[in-house]
Design a protein around this motif. Structure first.
Motif, PDB file in Angstrom:
ATOM      1  N   ARG A  28     -38.103 -48.322 -35.063  1.00  0.00           N
ATOM      2  CA  ARG A  28     -36.858 -46.790 -35.722  1.00  0.00           C
ATOM      3  C   ARG A  28     -36.496 -46.148 -33.839  1.00  0.00           C
ATOM      4  NH1 ARG A  28     -36.339 -44.417 -39.580  1.00  0.00           N
ATOM      5  NH2 ARG A  28     -36.593 -42.862 -38.938  1.00  0.00           N
ATOM      6  N   ASP A  29     -36.587 -47.158 -33.131  1.00  0.00           N
ATOM      7  CA  ASP A  29     -36.414 -46.860 -31.363  1.00  0.00           C
ATOM      8  C   ASP A  29     -35.087 -46.905 -31.522  1.00  0.00           C
ATOM      9  OD1 ASP A  29     -35.746 -45.381 -29.423  1.00  0.00           O
ATOM     10  OD2 ASP A  29     -36.368 -47.650 -27.684  1.00  0.00           O
ATOM     11  N   LYS A  30     -34.365 -48.546 -31.589  1.00  0.00           N
ATOM     12  CA  LYS A  30     -33.050 -48.595 -32.321  1.00  0.00           C
ATOM     13  C   LYS A  30     -32.430 -47.786 -33.517  1.00  0.00           C
ATOM     14  CE  LYS A  30     -31.478 -53.414 -33.171  1.00  0.00           C
ATOM     15  NZ  LYS A  30     -31.138 -54.460 -33.681  1.00  0.00           N
ATOM     16  N   GLU A  31     -33.315 -48.296 -34.323  1.00  0.00           N
ATOM     17  CA  GLU A  31     -31.868 -46.992 -35.033  1.00  0.00           C
ATOM     18  C   GLU A  31     -31.549 -45.852 -34.889  1.00  0.00           C
ATOM     19  OE1 GLU A  31     -34.528 -46.398 -38.845  1.00  0.00           O
ATOM     20  OE2 GLU A  31     -34.572 -48.879 -39.080  1.00  0.00           O
ATOM     21  N   PHE A  32     -32.769 -45.141 -33.838  1.00  0.00           N
ATOM     22  CA  PHE A  32     -32.510 -43.970 -32.896  1.00  0.00           C
ATOM     23  C   PHE A  32     -31.531 -43.849 -32.349  1.00  0.00           C
ATOM     24  CE2 PHE A  32     -33.034 -41.163 -29.931  1.00  0.00           C
ATOM     25  CZ  PHE A  32     -32.470 -39.825 -30.172  1.00  0.00           C
ATOM     26  N   ARG A  33     -31.184 -44.893 -30.609  1.00  0.00           N
ATOM     27  CA  ARG A  33     -30.255 -45.342 -30.333  1.00  0.00           C
ATOM     28  C   ARG A  33     -28.858 -45.511 -31.054  1.00  0.00           C
ATOM     29  NH1 ARG A  33     -32.553 -49.198 -27.652  1.00  0.00           N
ATOM     30  NH2 ARG A  33     -35.097 -48.752 -27.480  1.00  0.00           N
ATOM     31  N   LEU A  34     -29.168 -46.618 -32.178  1.00  0.00           N
ATOM     32  CA  LEU A  34     -28.039 -46.499 -32.871  1.00  0.00           C
ATOM     33  C   LEU A  34     -27.078 -45.237 -33.352  1.00  0.00           C
ATOM     34  CD1 LEU A  34     -25.708 -49.153 -33.812  1.00  0.00           C
ATOM     35  CD2 LEU A  34     -26.964 -48.565 -36.229  1.00  0.00           C
ATOM     36  N   LYS A  35     -28.295 -44.615 -33.839  1.00  0.00           N
ATOM     37  CA  LYS A  35     -27.614 -42.696 -34.604  1.00  0.00           C
ATOM     38  C   LYS A  35     -26.471 -42.442 -33.239  1.00  0.00           C
ATOM     39  CE  LYS A  35     -30.033 -43.224 -38.999  1.00  0.00           C
ATOM     40  NZ  LYS A  35     -30.937 -42.555 -40.137  1.00  0.00           N
ATOM     41  N   GLN A  36     -27.737 -42.185 -32.463  1.00  0.00           N
ATOM     42  CA  GLN A  36     -27.707 -41.430 -30.924  1.00  0.00           C
ATOM     43  C   GLN A  36     -26.264 -41.770 -30.217  1.00  0.00           C
ATOM     44  OE1 GLN A  36     -29.777 -42.280 -27.704  1.00  0.00           O
ATOM     45  NE2 GLN A  36     -29.705 -39.859 -27.421  1.00  0.00           N
ATOM     46  N   SER A  37     -25.865 -43.285 -30.410  1.00  0.00           N
ATOM     47  CA  SER A  37     -24.248 -43.918 -29.905  1.00  0.00           C
ATOM     48  C   SER A  37     -22.982 -43.374 -30.972  1.00  0.00           C
ATOM     49  CB  SER A  37     -24.396 -44.936 -29.443  1.00  0.00           C
ATOM     50  OG  SER A  37     -24.623 -46.212 -30.424  1.00  0.00           O
ATOM     51  N   LYS A  38     -24.081 -43.409 -31.668  1.00  0.00           N
ATOM     52  CA  LYS A  38     -22.371 -42.817 -33.000  1.00  0.00           C
ATOM     53  C   LYS A  38     -22.001 -41.146 -32.676  1.00  0.00           C
ATOM     54  CE  LYS A  38     -23.538 -46.197 -37.028  1.00  0.00           C
ATOM     55  NZ  LYS A  38     -23.795 -47.055 -37.958  1.00  0.00           N
ATOM     56  N   ILE A  39     -22.684 -40.439 -32.347  1.00  0.00           N
ATOM     57  CA  ILE A  39     -23.072 -39.279 -32.648  1.00  0.00           C
ATOM     58  C   ILE A  39     -22.140 -39.130 -31.511  1.00  0.00           C
ATOM     59  CG2 ILE A  39     -23.965 -37.126 -32.230  1.00  0.00           C
ATOM     60  CD1 ILE A  39     -26.234 -38.145 -33.880  1.00  0.00           C
ATOM     61  N   MET A  40     -22.384 -39.666 -30.117  1.00  0.00           N
ATOM     62  CA  MET A  40     -21.916 -39.465 -28.868  1.00  0.00           C
ATOM     63  C   MET A  40     -20.374 -39.711 -28.994  1.00  0.00           C
ATOM     64  SD  MET A  40     -24.140 -37.513 -27.183  1.00  0.00           S
ATOM     65  CE  MET A  40     -23.104 -37.642 -25.874  1.00  0.00           C
ATOM     66  N   GLY A  41     -20.550 -41.000 -29.463  1.00  0.00           N
ATOM     67  CA  GLY A  41     -19.395 -41.546 -29.960  1.00  0.00           C
ATOM     68  C   GLY A  41     -18.188 -40.834 -30.430  1.00  0.00           C
TER      69      GLY A  41
END
Length: 95
Positions: A28-41
């Motif tokens: 879940r943490d990995k998924e969260f970081r992936l979504k966060q990086s997509k949003i920030m990107g």
């Protein structure tokens, strides 16, 4: 014997559950970081796009300024320097 075996099985089940919980958290943490990086990107690309648009508008305004500045200055100077001396209509000559 029953209690010792039962106790060991409970301990093993607890450890297995803790391992599953840890794996789930990591996933879940990995998924969260992936979504966060997509949003920030996407936010950073949006900010870059806005910056490009702003720079384009600034260049366009500077070009318009340069294009019309000389014409406006010539008109202003022609109005200021075009002196027509006249006597005001309310002026009274007194003798």
């Amino acid at each position: 014997m029953w209690d010792a075996c039962h106790s060991m099985r409970l301990k093993q089940a607890k450890e297995e559950a803790m391992a599953e919980i840890y794996q789930y958290r990591m996933q879940r943490d990995k998924e969260f970081r992936l979504k966060q990086s997509k949003i920030m990107g996407s936010q950073s690309s949006l900010s870059e796009e806005l910056e490009e648009q702003t720079q384009g508008q600034i260049k366009e305004l500077n070009g318009s300024y340069s294009k019309y500045m000389e014409n406006v200055m010539n008109q202003l100077l022609s109005v200021v320097c075009d002196v027509k001396p006249e006597i005001h209509m309310n002026y009274r000559i007194t003798n």
